[in-house]
Scaffold this motif. Structure first.
Motif, PDB file in Angstrom:
ATOM      1  N   UNK A 114      84.988  32.829  25.151  1.00 15.35           N
ATOM      2  CA  UNK A 114      83.898  32.185  25.875  1.00 15.35           C
ATOM      3  C   UNK A 114      82.569  32.233  25.122  1.00 15.35           C
ATOM      4  N   UNK A 115      82.523  32.938  23.988  1.00 16.11           N
ATOM      5  CA  UNK A 115      81.342  32.911  23.125  1.00 16.11           C
ATOM      6  C   UNK A 115      81.657  32.232  21.786  1.00 16.11           C
ATOM      7  N   UNK A 119      81.739  26.182  23.195  1.00 17.28           N
ATOM      8  CA  UNK A 119      80.536  25.341  23.115  1.00 17.28           C
ATOM      9  C   UNK A 119      80.911  23.859  23.074  1.00 17.28           C
ATOM     10  N   UNK A 120      81.939  23.545  22.315  1.00 21.28           N
ATOM     11  CA  UNK A 120      82.389  22.152  22.225  1.00 21.28           C
ATOM     12  C   UNK A 120      82.922  21.660  23.573  1.00 21.28           C
ATOM     13  N   UNK A 121      83.633  22.543  24.288  1.00 22.23           N
ATOM     14  CA  UNK A 121      84.174  22.180  25.598  1.00 22.23           C
ATOM     15  C   UNK A 121      83.043  21.855  26.568  1.00 22.23           C
ATOM     16  N   UNK A 122      82.062  22.739  26.681  1.00 22.33           N
ATOM     17  CA  UNK A 122      80.926  22.528  27.598  1.00 22.33           C
ATOM     18  C   UNK A 122      80.153  21.274  27.184  1.00 22.33           C
ATOM     19  N   UNK A 123      79.876  21.147  25.885  1.00 25.31           N
ATOM     20  CA  UNK A 123      79.113  19.996  25.412  1.00 25.31           C
ATOM     21  C   UNK A 123      79.846  18.682  25.674  1.00 25.31           C
ATOM     22  N   UNK A 157      72.300  26.305  24.689  1.00 24.85           N
ATOM     23  CA  UNK A 157      73.211  26.636  23.582  1.00 24.85           C
ATOM     24  C   UNK A 157      74.658  26.316  23.943  1.00 24.85           C
ATOM     25  N   UNK A 158      74.857  25.499  24.992  1.00 28.29           N
ATOM     26  CA  UNK A 158      76.202  25.146  25.473  1.00 28.29           C
ATOM     27  C   UNK A 158      76.997  26.388  25.853  1.00 28.29           C
ATOM     28  N   UNK A 159      76.312  27.296  26.556  1.00 26.63           N
ATOM     29  CA  UNK A 159      76.928  28.549  26.986  1.00 26.63           C
ATOM     30  C   UNK A 159      76.594  28.806  28.454  1.00 26.63           C
ATOM     31  N   UNK A 199      87.200  29.813  32.187  1.00 25.75           N
ATOM     32  CA  UNK A 199      87.526  28.755  31.227  1.00 25.75           C
ATOM     33  C   UNK A 199      88.577  27.811  31.810  1.00 25.75           C
ATOM     34  N   UNK A 200      89.515  28.349  32.584  1.00 19.08           N
ATOM     35  CA  UNK A 200      90.552  27.511  33.197  1.00 19.08           C
ATOM     36  C   UNK A 200      89.933  26.429  34.078  1.00 19.08           C
ATOM     37  N   UNK A 201      88.939  26.813  34.866  1.00 15.54           N
ATOM     38  CA  UNK A 201      88.271  25.831  35.721  1.00 15.54           C
ATOM     39  C   UNK A 201      87.572  24.746  34.904  1.00 15.54           C
ATOM     40  N   UNK A 202      87.013  25.119  33.786  1.00 13.21           N
ATOM     41  CA  UNK A 202      86.277  24.148  32.980  1.00 13.21           C
ATOM     42  C   UNK A 202      87.243  23.172  32.312  1.00 13.21           C
ATOM     43  N   UNK A 203      88.405  23.665  31.892  1.00 15.58           N
ATOM     44  CA  UNK A 203      89.445  22.748  31.418  1.00 15.58           C
ATOM     45  C   UNK A 203      89.858  21.783  32.537  1.00 15.58           C
ATOM     46  N   UNK A 204      90.034  22.317  33.739  1.00 16.08           N
ATOM     47  CA  UNK A 204      90.399  21.455  34.872  1.00 16.08           C
ATOM     48  C   UNK A 204      89.300  20.444  35.162  1.00 16.08           C
ATOM     49  N   UNK A 205      88.052  20.873  35.045  1.00 19.90           N
ATOM     50  CA  UNK A 205      86.923  19.964  35.263  1.00 19.90           C
ATOM     51  C   UNK A 205      86.899  18.859  34.213  1.00 19.90           C
TER      52      UNK A 205
END
Length: 356
Positions: free
Chosen positions: A27-28, A33-37, A229-231, A238-244
């Motif tokens: 997560x750091x 960062x690429x996933x969030x961005x 900083x995309x953090x 992280x699983x939820x963010x992949x699902x999102x």
């Protein structure tokens, strides 16, 4: 497994579950960062904002409390209360050590702009809290009317919960001058519970910087510093963010306007069934949710028996009324990924189990 037609958590698609189960990344790491961005611009588009959009590993209630801690200083907070969830916000304000004022209306009625205006004219308010779509009663208040009323008081922050309406109907944050717009993963977005998503206006961030006792986990300034900083401030799910990410693909492939139209069409299907079967709506015309229907048990059927039969014979789960409305109402969800076919299946099963 039974299929959920309750208004949260709602049914989660196999595609979303597959995304949820992707392998972990640090997560750091740059991968995170690429996933969030990658998802951030589409989140901004859905929110209708140029402001940053933040990801919180919590239920929406975490951000609801956080908004109180960040935006209410020594002034009062007006808690607009029209059902079980909006009523609870008053208790949250009180337990955060703030000075809450209750704008209480009868369950089943909407919050009106003139009611808010009348309260705010008394002065001394830092913020107003509103649940746009009160899931317990099926009431959707007119958020534009409310926003226009609050906008007359420039120092008052407007905090809006949109957990069961976000992406189901338009809520243009910047256009309406909403100061905090928040949602959760498990209702209209049709994801597993556990992620909250929110954005805050520049005015809200400026207010937060002046308020003491914001805490850490939900400190808006920490969210902003990390998002740049995309953090995230703390370990994200992280699983939820992949699902999102997967869900955003679905939403923008369908088209946001088409998604809104689908929710309206499916809601109308349920509404037609309610009328034809001799029931009534708990919410008044013009203020009914587009993502669920709260049906008034005007036929005085055994709601618990109906729900039990739907589950045992058809594998479908509905809600038999929330809190003090248990047995007096029942709730049918059309939010998330539902289609004409799935809603037709629900209504056919209801017909099969309703008493003559």
């Amino acid at each position: 497994m039974p299929k959920l037609f309750i208004p949260g958590p709602v049914q989660v698609s196999e595609k979303t579950f597959r995304a949820f189960c992707q392998p972990m990344i640090g997560h750091r790491s740059n991968d995170f960062k690429k996933l969030y961005a990658s998802i951030h611009p589409r989140l901004q588009e859905l929110f209708g904002t140029t402001q940053p959009v933040f990801l919180s590993t919590s239920s929406a209630w975490g951000v609801m409390e956080g908004a109180i801690r960040n935006l209410v200083g020594t002034g009062k907070v007006l808690n607009c209360m029209c059902g079980a969830f909006s009523d609870k916000w008053f208790d949250v304000s009180k337990k955060c050590g703030k000075e809450p004022v209750a704008l209480q209306v009868e369950w089943g009625q909407p919050i009106r702009g003139e009611q808010i205006r009348a309260q705010l004219k008394q002065g001394g308010f830092d913020a107003v809290t509103v649940i746009h779509n009160e899931t317990s009663t099926g009431v959707m208040s007119d958020i534009r009317e409310i926003a226009e009323a609050v906008d007359e008081f420039p120092d008052v922050m407007l905090i809006v919960d949109s957990v069961s309406s976000f992406s189901a109907v338009p809520i243009p944050m910047d256009e309406l001058a909403i100061d905090v717009l928040l949602t959760g993963s498990q209702k209209a977005l049709a994801m597993p519970p556990g992620l909250a998503i929110f954005s805050a206006s520049k005015k809200a961030m400026e207010r937060a910087a002046t308020v003491k006792g914001r805490g850490y986990y939900f400190d808006f300034l920490e969210f902003a510093k990390n998002q740049a900083e995309d953090m995230t401030p703390s370990t994200p799910s992280i699983s939820h963010i992949y699902a999102l990410q997967s869900k955003l693909d679905d939403i923008f492939t369908e088209g946001v306007a088409s998604r809104h139209a689908r929710h309206a069409q499916l809601n109308a299907m349920v509404g037609e069934w309610v009328t034809k079967r001799g029931f009534e709506f708990f919410a008044p015309e013009g203020y009914r949710s587009k993502s669920l229907t709260c049906v008034k048990n005007s036929r005085e059927i055994d709601v618990a028996a109906l729900a039990a039969a739907l589950k045992s014979k058809h594998g479908l789960i509905i809600d038999g009324g929330y809190g003090k409305l248990k047995g007096k109402t029942f709730r049918l969800s059309n939010m998330g990924d539902e289609t004409r076919e799935t809603i037709a299946e629900l209504l056919t099963a209801l017909d099969a189990e309703l008493p003559a």
